[in-house]
Design a protein around this motif. Structure first.
Motif, PDB file in Angstrom:
ATOM      1  N   PRO A   5       0.830  -1.203   0.000  1.00 61.33           N
ATOM      2  CA  PRO A   5       0.000   0.000   0.000  1.00 61.33           C
ATOM      3  C   PRO A   5       0.861   1.248   0.000  1.00 61.33           C
ATOM      4  O   PRO A   5       1.969   1.268   0.527  1.00 61.33           O
ATOM      5  N   ALA A   6       0.295   2.309  -0.595  1.00 56.20           N
ATOM      6  CA  ALA A   6       1.061   3.551  -0.729  1.00 56.20           C
ATOM      7  C   ALA A   6       1.471   4.123   0.619  1.00 56.20           C
ATOM      8  O   ALA A   6       2.581   4.625   0.788  1.00 56.20           O
ATOM      9  N   SER A   7       0.587   4.067   1.638  1.00 60.54           N
ATOM     10  CA  SER A   7       0.901   4.637   2.944  1.00 60.54           C
ATOM     11  C   SER A   7       2.037   3.879   3.615  1.00 60.54           C
ATOM     12  O   SER A   7       2.932   4.473   4.218  1.00 60.54           O
ATOM     13  N   VAL A 223       2.317  12.888  -2.290  1.00 58.29           N
ATOM     14  CA  VAL A 223       2.478  11.757  -3.212  1.00 58.29           C
ATOM     15  C   VAL A 223       1.378  10.728  -2.990  1.00 58.29           C
ATOM     16  O   VAL A 223       0.820  10.177  -3.951  1.00 58.29           O
ATOM     17  N   ASP A 224       1.056  10.465  -1.723  1.00 60.58           N
ATOM     18  CA  ASP A 224      -0.015   9.504  -1.409  1.00 60.58           C
ATOM     19  C   ASP A 224      -1.344   9.965  -1.992  1.00 60.58           C
ATOM     20  O   ASP A 224      -2.103   9.163  -2.556  1.00 60.58           O
ATOM     21  N   ILE A 225      -1.663  11.253  -1.835  1.00 65.31           N
ATOM     22  CA  ILE A 225      -2.916  11.786  -2.379  1.00 65.31           C
ATOM     23  C   ILE A 225      -2.922  11.641  -3.901  1.00 65.31           C
ATOM     24  O   ILE A 225      -3.928  11.254  -4.515  1.00 65.31           O
ATOM     25  N   GLY A 226      -1.764  11.952  -4.517  1.00 65.49           N
ATOM     26  CA  GLY A 226      -1.674  11.819  -5.964  1.00 65.49           C
ATOM     27  C   GLY A 226      -1.873  10.390  -6.435  1.00 65.49           C
ATOM     28  O   GLY A 226      -2.589  10.129  -7.414  1.00 65.49           O
ATOM     29  N   THR A 231      -5.198   6.256  -8.867  1.00 67.70           N
ATOM     30  CA  THR A 231      -5.793   4.917  -8.793  1.00 67.70           C
ATOM     31  C   THR A 231      -7.300   4.974  -8.989  1.00 67.70           C
ATOM     32  O   THR A 231      -7.893   4.142  -9.695  1.00 67.70           O
ATOM     33  N   GLN A 232      -7.947   5.973  -8.379  1.00 70.10           N
ATOM     34  CA  GLN A 232      -9.384   6.128  -8.529  1.00 70.10           C
ATOM     35  C   GLN A 232      -9.756   6.404  -9.988  1.00 70.10           C
ATOM     36  O   GLN A 232     -10.728   5.846 -10.514  1.00 70.10           O
TER      37      GLN A 232
END
Length: 273
Positions: A5-7, A223-226, A231-232
């Motif tokens: 996962p990104a986080s 970066v996580d938000i991006g 992905t969405q």
């Protein structure tokens, strides 16, 4: 292969960034090292002066709790946290290291004993910007001195009839240079030897660590938000293409032909075929 996962990936990157500061001992190891303090604080003294070296850190209050080394030789008769040098002699000069129980050896402290009438003393020969610096024109056996003048790079800094200490509250780079003093002792004019004081930049590593971590966290969050938005968008595009394919199939007017040979299991094969 399961994708991280990104986080979690961001936290891993953050740990990789911070690990050298903790695992290599820049922060952690410093707390495990013994440290030597001087009282008085000068490491340059005149013969017959007294000075006490104290080993700080670890288990310093017990019996035989401390090891002292002078010029890499273990001092067998000195096992307490304090090492007192009374009526210092020239042979007391050299490198001192201590080690308390539970701690690593200290960084070395160099003590210099001079045979002179007048000696310039400084709180540190290498000092960081923003730190205080204390300068003293010291006399043999603390005899009275008069008409005291401090010099930097050959130019007079300050004059006073009675002896006094010179202090700089916040050292700047311009304060680096060569210092000496002069004074009258028993009506005789004396000059101290010159001493170089080096000024270095503030502790960049700790300052950079404190200022860059919030910036790094903000970058990782961005970066996580991006990644989440990307992905969405990719998921919506995939679902849209899938629905479009289903709609195309429903509008196709020609159904697929069934294979006569395999569509009915009871149909006998034609011998002419």
């Amino acid at each position: 292969m399961v994708e991280m996962p990104a986080s979690v990936r961001s936290l891993s990157v953050l740990w990789m960034f911070l690990q050298p500061f903790f695992s290599n001992g820049m922060l952690a190891e410093e707390t495990q090292k013994s440290k030597i303090s001087l009282d008085p604080l000068w490491n340059r003294i005149i013969a017959e002066d007294d000075v006490t070296l104290t080993c700080i850190g670890g288990e310093s209050l017990g019996v035989n709790s401390t090891k002292w080394y002078h010029n890499d030789t273990l001092l067998l008769n000195s096992t307490s946290s304090s090492l007192k040098i009374i009526n210092a002699k020239i042979q007391d000069s050299g490198k001192y290291i201590c080690q308390n129980k539970g701690n690593k050896q200290s960084s070395p402290v160099h003590l210099e004993v001079f045979s002179d009438w007048l000696l310039l003393q400084v709180s540190a020969e290498v000092v960081r910007e923003g730190k205080p610096l204390f300068i003293r024109c010291h006399t043999w056996r603390n005899k009275n001195a008069h008409k005291v003048i401090y010099y930097k790079d050959g130019r007079g800094l300050k004059f006073q009839y009675d002896n006094f200490n010179l202090s700089i509250a916040n050292v700047e780079f311009k304060d680096h240079g060569t210092y000496h003093c002069e004074a009258f002792i028993q009506r005789i004019h004396h000059f101290s030897a010159s001493l170089n004081v080096t000024v270095i930049a503030a502790n960049i590593s700790i300052f950079w660590l404190h200022t860059s971590i919030p910036l790094l966290m903000w970058i990782l969050f961005t970066v996580d938000i991006g990644l989440f938005i990307s992905t969405q968008q990719q998921l919506k595009l995939f679902l849209k293409l899938k629905m479009k394919r289903k709609g195309n199939k429903a509008q196709d007017p020609q159904p697929k032909k069934k294979d006569r040979k395999t569509s009915d299991p009871h149909l006998k094969p034609d011998p002419k075929e």
